[in-house]
Scaffold this active site. Sequence first.
Site, mmCIF file in Angstrom:
data_model
loop_
_atom_site.group_PDB
_atom_site.id
_atom_site.type_symbol
_atom_site.label_atom_id
_atom_site.label_comp_id
_atom_site.label_asym_id
_atom_site.label_seq_id
_atom_site.Cartn_x
_atom_site.Cartn_y
_atom_site.Cartn_z
ATOM 1 N N GLY A 90 -5.582 13.128 21.073
ATOM 2 C CA GLY A 90 -6.562 12.952 20.014
ATOM 3 C C GLY A 90 -6.000 13.123 18.620
ATOM 4 N N GLY A 124 -7.999 14.006 13.759
ATOM 5 C CA GLY A 124 -6.642 13.657 14.165
ATOM 6 C C GLY A 124 -5.557 14.336 13.361
ATOM 7 N NE ARG A 181 -0.448 15.940 27.677
ATOM 8 C CZ ARG A 181 -0.380 16.819 26.688
ATOM 9 N NH1 ARG A 181 -0.786 18.052 26.877
ATOM 10 N NH2 ARG A 181 0.091 16.477 25.509
ATOM 11 C CG ASP A 250 -5.790 19.434 28.883
ATOM 12 O OD1 ASP A 250 -6.533 20.143 29.581
ATOM 13 O OD2 ASP A 250 -5.683 19.567 27.658
ATOM 14 C CG ASP A 260 -0.295 21.096 24.404
ATOM 15 O OD1 ASP A 260 -0.011 20.567 23.321
ATOM 16 O OD2 ASP A 260 -0.690 20.452 25.383
#
Length: 490
Positions: A90, A124, A181, A250, A260
Site C-alpha cells: 500500500g 502511501g 510472504r 504478511d 517489516d
Amino acid sequence: MTVHFPFQNTYSALPANFFARVAPTPVAAPRMIKLNRALAVHLGLDPDVLESPEGAEILAGKRLPDGADPIAMAYAGHQFGQFVPQLGDGRAILLGEVIDRDGVRRDIQLKGSGPTPFSRRGDGRAALGPVLREYIVSEAMFALGIPTTRSLAAVTSGERVQRETMLPGAVLTRVAASHVRVGTFQFFAARGDTDGVRALADHVIARHYPGIAGAERPYHALLEGVVARQADLVARWLLVGFIHGVMNTDNTSISGETIDYGPCAFMDEYNPAQVFSSIDELGRYAYANQPRIALWNLTRLAECLLRLFSDDQDKAIEQAQFILGEFAEKFTAAYQAGLRKKIGLFTARDGDEALVQDLLGAMAKNTADFTLTFRRLSDAAADADDDGVRAQFTDPAAFDEWAVRWRQRLTEEPQSAAERQAAMRAVNPAFIPRNHRVEAVIAAAVNNDYAPFEELLTVLSKPYEDQPTYAAYADPPLPDQRVLRTFCGT
C-alpha cells in the site's frame, strides 16, 4: 550524471494478477539523509552516483532509473489472527531486482513512495520516524548476524505527511532477498487459484531454494525449507532479546529474513511476557510467544500448499502435519545451542537446559537487563569477577546461587578462560538499538539534527566490540527514559 541499476526482473514477469504496475508518485524536494555506501557497492551500484541529486531523486521515487519495472505486489494475510483477503503493497513499490556481488538476487523497493491500488485509502507515504527506525534496526540486525532485509538509503521528501500531527515525510530504500510472504501464498489460495499458488511456489523454489528444484516432492521440500529457516530465525531473535511486534502472516518472509520493522523493539529488562507494540493489546506477539506464532504462520502456509501436495486432502494434511511437526525440534535445537554459547558452554550435557532456564528465571524475577547480563557474564567467565553481573540483579544473591553451579559446569569444558570469553563476547552483544536511543535519534532528526542518527549507526555497526568512546550506549535507560510503547509505521 547517469544512475545505472543493472536490473534483471523476474517477479514482474509473473502473471498480471501477482501485482499492479504503478510508478512512484514524485515528491517535492528529495534530499539524501543517509546512503549505505557499503551495501551499494555490494549490490554493484556506484555510491558516489547514488549520493548525487539525481540519485536522491531515484531513491525518493521522483524519477525512474533505466530498466526499472515498478510494481506493487499483491498479498493477503492474517493480521492478529484475523484473515484479510487483500492487503498488498500500500505504500511500497518494487523498482526491480539486481544480482549482488555474492550472486544473490535482491529486490530494491521504495517504502513511502506514494499510493498504489492496495493503499486502502492511505496516502502511501511514510513519516521520517518510521523510516529512520527501520534503517537503524535492520542494519543493527545485520551487524548482529541475524537474517534481515537491509536499508540502502533514507531520503527526505521535502513534503509533510498527516498522521496524529504533521510530520516530515521520507522514503526508505529497502533491499531484500525477496518480498514474498506467507500472505502472498494466501492471496492465491484464498481465491482457489491453485495455478497461482503453483506459479508462486515455482518462483520461490527457483529463487530461494534452488537445491530442491529436482526433488521428487519439491513442494513438500519447500515447506520443509521455510520451516527450517523460520525456526532458526526466531531462535536468533530470542537470543538477542528481539521482539518483532507484529508477526502477521504478511510480515513472515518466505526467504527467512526478518522483514517489516514497525513496532519492533529489543528488551531492556528480561521479561518473557514483554510487549511493546501499541496495537498488540492482548500480547499475541509477546517475546516468548514468537516461536508459537511462527508455527501458527507456517501452518497457514502449509494450508496454501495442500493442493500441491496431493489430490487426496487427508493425505496432504497428514504430510503437512509431519513437516510442521519438525518446527519444534528445529527451533529448540537452535535456541538451546545458542543459549549454551551465551553462557560459555561448547558441549551439550544433561542439565544444561535447566541451568540456562534457571538463569533466565532469576533474571526475570530480578529485573536483570537481558543484554548486559550476558555481556557481563562473558567477562565473569574470564576473570571470576562477578560484580558486573551481580549489579544487574535486584537481589545479587540470586545470581550467586546460580553462579556456583555455572562455574562447576565450566570446569567440565576443555577451553581456556580466554577462549571462553572470546567465544561468549562473539555471541553476547554489548550494543543493541535500545528504544530510548532510537526515539532520541528520531526526535533530533525531526528537528533536522542527524548527528545522533549517524553516531548511533556507528555504534550499532560493531555490536560485539567494547567501543570505550561510546560506552554509554550500552547502558539501559534510566526510569524517566524508558520507552514502553512502540507504534506501527503506517
